[in-house]
Design a protein around this motif. Structure first.
Motif, mmCIF file in Angstrom:
data_model
loop_
_atom_site.group_PDB
_atom_site.id
_atom_site.type_symbol
_atom_site.label_atom_id
_atom_site.label_comp_id
_atom_site.label_asym_id
_atom_site.label_seq_id
_atom_site.Cartn_x
_atom_site.Cartn_y
_atom_site.Cartn_z
ATOM 1 N N GLY A 47 0.793 -1.229 0.000
ATOM 2 C CA GLY A 47 0.000 0.000 0.000
ATOM 3 C C GLY A 47 0.821 1.272 0.000
ATOM 4 N N ILE A 48 1.868 1.319 0.801
ATOM 5 C CA ILE A 48 2.682 2.538 0.877
ATOM 6 C C ILE A 48 3.379 2.841 -0.454
ATOM 7 C CG2 ILE A 48 4.722 3.563 1.975
ATOM 8 C CD1 ILE A 48 3.726 2.347 4.606
ATOM 9 N N LEU A 50 2.429 1.839 -3.395
ATOM 10 C CA LEU A 50 1.368 2.128 -4.362
ATOM 11 C C LEU A 50 0.842 3.545 -4.189
ATOM 12 C CD1 LEU A 50 -0.298 0.945 -6.658
ATOM 13 C CD2 LEU A 50 -1.945 0.164 -4.961
ATOM 14 N N ILE A 51 0.666 3.977 -2.970
ATOM 15 C CA ILE A 51 0.239 5.358 -2.717
ATOM 16 C C ILE A 51 1.294 6.337 -3.224
ATOM 17 C CG2 ILE A 51 -0.186 7.045 -0.883
ATOM 18 C CD1 ILE A 51 -1.609 4.771 0.650
ATOM 19 N N GLY A 52 2.565 6.008 -3.005
ATOM 20 C CA GLY A 52 3.643 6.852 -3.518
ATOM 21 C C GLY A 52 3.645 6.941 -5.031
ATOM 22 N N ILE A 54 1.017 6.461 -7.020
ATOM 23 C CA ILE A 54 -0.173 7.208 -7.447
ATOM 24 C C ILE A 54 0.036 8.707 -7.248
ATOM 25 C CG2 ILE A 54 -2.599 7.652 -6.876
ATOM 26 C CD1 ILE A 54 -2.845 4.610 -6.354
ATOM 27 N N LEU A 55 0.591 9.088 -6.111
ATOM 28 C CA LEU A 55 0.836 10.512 -5.865
ATOM 29 C C LEU A 55 1.865 11.086 -6.842
ATOM 30 C CD1 LEU A 55 0.867 10.668 -1.964
ATOM 31 C CD2 LEU A 55 -0.891 11.529 -3.522
ATOM 32 N N THR A 58 0.271 11.481 -10.206
ATOM 33 C CA THR A 58 -0.643 12.628 -10.195
ATOM 34 C C THR A 58 0.143 13.912 -10.443
ATOM 35 O OG1 THR A 58 -2.066 11.473 -8.625
ATOM 36 C CG2 THR A 58 -2.381 13.832 -8.831
#
Length: 158
Positions: A47-48, A50-52, A54-55, A58
């Motif tokens: 998750g960490i 993947l969030i990185g 995605i951010l 973006t």
């Protein structure tokens, strides 16, 4: 945590390699804590990043949309496209493999899925990144056109 489990008899893991989920399935004792730990740690380690990703994408997309020329924007998007396809294949296949192994009891299907995830995706990496090359892109288009035309199969003609 796996060392604390007890196993009933000498069992074989129906797999190509010793995967933690397959070892836990062979235990005779309650594995709820082990499964909870696996899913929570996996969620954290997947998750960490993947969030990185995605951010960061973006931010990349927002800066690419500010490029005034269409050609420059296309070139920048094509550069990011290969990386994004590799990342999505990696995460998507990994998610599919581990969710299907949790649901199904078919050891052969789980073994094939794991091999696809471990070996085939790694072999596709150079191919995906080489598609940015004009010659490779043209050769792939030519192959697709040949395969899609009725009555011809260039792979079988000698």
């Amino acid at each position: 945590m796996v060392l604390r489990l007890s196993f009933c008899t000498a069992l074989k893991i129906p797999h190509f390699f010793c995967e933690l989920a397959q070892v836990i399935k062979l235990a005779c004792t309650d594995t709820f804590i082990n499964n909870l730990l696996i899913y929570s740690v996996s969620s954290l380690f997947v998750g960490i990043p993947l969030i990185g990703i995605i951010l960061s994408y973006t931010q990349i997309v927002s800066s690419l949309l500010r490029i005034p020329s269409v050609g420059g924007r296309y070139k920048a998007f094509s550069t990011c496209g290969s990386h994004l396809s590799v990342v999505s294949l990696f995460y998507g296949t990994g998610f599919g493999v581990y969710m299907s192994s949790a649901v199904t009891d078919s050891s052969m299907k789980t073994a094939v899925d794991s091999m696809m995830y471990i070996v085939v995706l790694q072999m596709l990496n150079p191919f995906i990144y080489s598609l940015r090359n004009r010659d490779m892109n043209g050769a792939l288009r030519h192959l697709i056109m040949e395969l899609s035309s009725p009555g011809s199969c260039p792979l079988l003609s000698f």
